[in-house]
Design an enzyme around this catalytic site. Sequence first.
Site, PDB file in Angstrom:
ATOM      1  N   ARG A  51       0.822  -1.219   0.000  1.00  0.00           N
ATOM      2  CA  ARG A  51       0.000   0.000   0.000  1.00  0.00           C
ATOM      3  C   ARG A  51       0.847   1.257   0.000  1.00  0.00           C
ATOM      4  NH1 ARG A  51      -3.715  -0.879   5.077  1.00  0.00           N
ATOM      5  NH2 ARG A  51      -1.632  -1.313   5.827  1.00  0.00           N
ATOM      6  N   LYS A 158       1.804 -19.784   6.068  1.00  0.00           N
ATOM      7  CA  LYS A 158       0.975 -20.211   7.179  1.00  0.00           C
ATOM      8  C   LYS A 158       0.797 -19.015   8.116  1.00  0.00           C
ATOM      9  CE  LYS A 158       3.351 -19.752  10.219  1.00  0.00           C
ATOM     10  NZ  LYS A 158       4.025 -19.337  11.350  1.00  0.00           N
ATOM     11  N   HIS A 188       8.035 -23.020   6.175  1.00  0.00           N
ATOM     12  CA  HIS A 188       9.466 -22.912   5.857  1.00  0.00           C
ATOM     13  C   HIS A 188      10.313 -23.922   6.620  1.00  0.00           C
ATOM     14  CE1 HIS A 188       9.698 -20.409   9.495  1.00  0.00           C
ATOM     15  NE2 HIS A 188      11.003 -20.563   9.460  1.00  0.00           N
ATOM     16  N   LYS A 192      14.001 -26.433   5.658  1.00  0.00           N
ATOM     17  CA  LYS A 192      15.294 -26.355   6.371  1.00  0.00           C
ATOM     18  C   LYS A 192      16.099 -27.618   6.066  1.00  0.00           C
ATOM     19  CE  LYS A 192      13.798 -23.444  10.208  1.00  0.00           C
ATOM     20  NZ  LYS A 192      14.685 -22.318  10.372  1.00  0.00           N
ATOM     21  N   HIS A 250       4.911 -25.929  12.015  1.00  0.00           N
ATOM     22  CA  HIS A 250       6.309 -26.366  12.154  1.00  0.00           C
ATOM     23  C   HIS A 250       6.448 -27.609  13.044  1.00  0.00           C
ATOM     24  CE1 HIS A 250       6.770 -22.580  10.348  1.00  0.00           C
ATOM     25  NE2 HIS A 250       7.120 -21.852  11.382  1.00  0.00           N
ATOM     26  N   LYS A 340       7.859 -18.563  23.455  1.00  0.00           N
ATOM     27  CA  LYS A 340       8.675 -17.366  23.217  1.00  0.00           C
ATOM     28  C   LYS A 340       9.186 -16.856  24.554  1.00  0.00           C
ATOM     29  CE  LYS A 340       6.943 -15.874  18.805  1.00  0.00           C
ATOM     30  NZ  LYS A 340       8.035 -16.134  17.885  1.00  0.00           N
TER      31      LYS A 340
END
Length: 476
Positions: A51, A158, A188, A192, A250, A340
């Site tokens: 944008r 995803k 992804h 790997k 994952h 996390k």
Amino acid sequence: MKRKGTTEMPTVFVIFGVTGDLSRTKLIPAIFNLYKKGHLPRRFRIIGSSRRDESNESFREYVRTIVHNERSGTQKNLKAFLDCVTFHRAFFDDSESYARLGEELVGIDGHFGKCSNKLFYLAVPPNLYEVMFKELANSGLTIPCSDEEGWTRVLVEKPFGKDIDTARELDKMLGLLFKEEQIFRIDHYLAKETMQNILMFRFSNAIFEPIWNRNYIDKVEIMLLEKAGVGGRGAFYDEVGALRDVGQNHILQMLALIAMDDPKKLSAEHIRGERARVLKALHPIKGKNVGKVVVRGQYRGYLQEKGIKKKSSTETYFSLEARIHNARWKGVPFYLKSGKALKGQKTEITVYFKKTASCLCPAGAEIHRRNALTFRIQPDEGISIRFWAKTPGFTQKLEAKNLSFLYHAVAATKEAPEAYERVLFDCIRGDQTLFMSTREVRSSWAFITPILRDWGKTLLYTYKKGSGGPKALPHF
Ligand code: BG6
């Protein structure tokens, strides 16, 4: 520059959401690396779209600042690369934007004197998928010139949907608009290097496959632990949470590679078929069981991060015990965990084998001789096997030793492509092995959705930043 293993046909990369985080940190560097390594088609164009109000010049400058630190890029390389980059301002729900893009693409094809291949990368928030799929299809941009010339492919990130119902809806729509061979659903992790090695390792070493089952394996642990918090992605993350962000994709793909049956052939159809089959065999965790085998947590300080809702109960951590209902795995727990703001950065899978039948233990010594095999996805990528050996000398003691293979000790590792290089390269080649199939997406949501439905009733533990996460269940 020598081209290696990719098409000679001119190819246009259209990246929607090009000024976002993913494009900046992963996609643009990956395309530039492919270019430097000679893996892009000889004639190509990159159209970055968002944008933002950018000119071609200011956008090239943006790209230059992203890639100029990349190793081994000469100024000449960079200039030639930037010459192939343009910007297209677009509002993704506006048909007019797609019509203008269409005109640009016609101009590029005219310049090449050929109908080019076109790859549309949706590096945008998932809530835009629906409208973009429709606009893309309505605009006719994704219609290939013919069966022989000018393929068109759509790459989506995803999370693909929010739960089984939304994923099904999206997929239904995709299925109506595009053929399955045009759709590349990215996880992804599958791209790997160390993930690809799981399959190769398991099915190329005859010493493991005969014992890769419930008779010899006690449990499997799969973890994806991150040091960083949500950073600048708060608003996105708060809508998604850890289980959707990395659990549904994952982590379950790691499980699929560890637990799948022999695909027999190295083809996308066979490999994706077996991955899907084992995901389908996951036993759903529902109702009261959720509280017994699933833990969710949130790090303290999360609510103060930018973009997080006031009283958000979004999880930044989960651990759970999964079971697979098939002859190979009946009774073997798979412990899955991710979070996390934890103390360590580590993604690995450990397969724990059962104790040996008899114990040649010194009298009085309780030695549990278990072997463990670890696949370290990152960092310090490698594989190690823990085994037992007699301590040298006048003793009958045993001690644990490791046989290890470290990727960094191998020179070829430097050449190994980064996951997003592989994603793009395989999409250009049309190889879907490292992309998720419809069946995989459905089966993984079928496992995750009942947990999401019921875990609101369970406790949300909090944990200290930089800790090991909540210690709510005994097994981790
Ligand atoms: C992404 C998640 O898919 O994977 C992120 O959205 C996560 O939250 C990341 O940090 C981890 O990927 P990698 O390659 O850095 O391990």
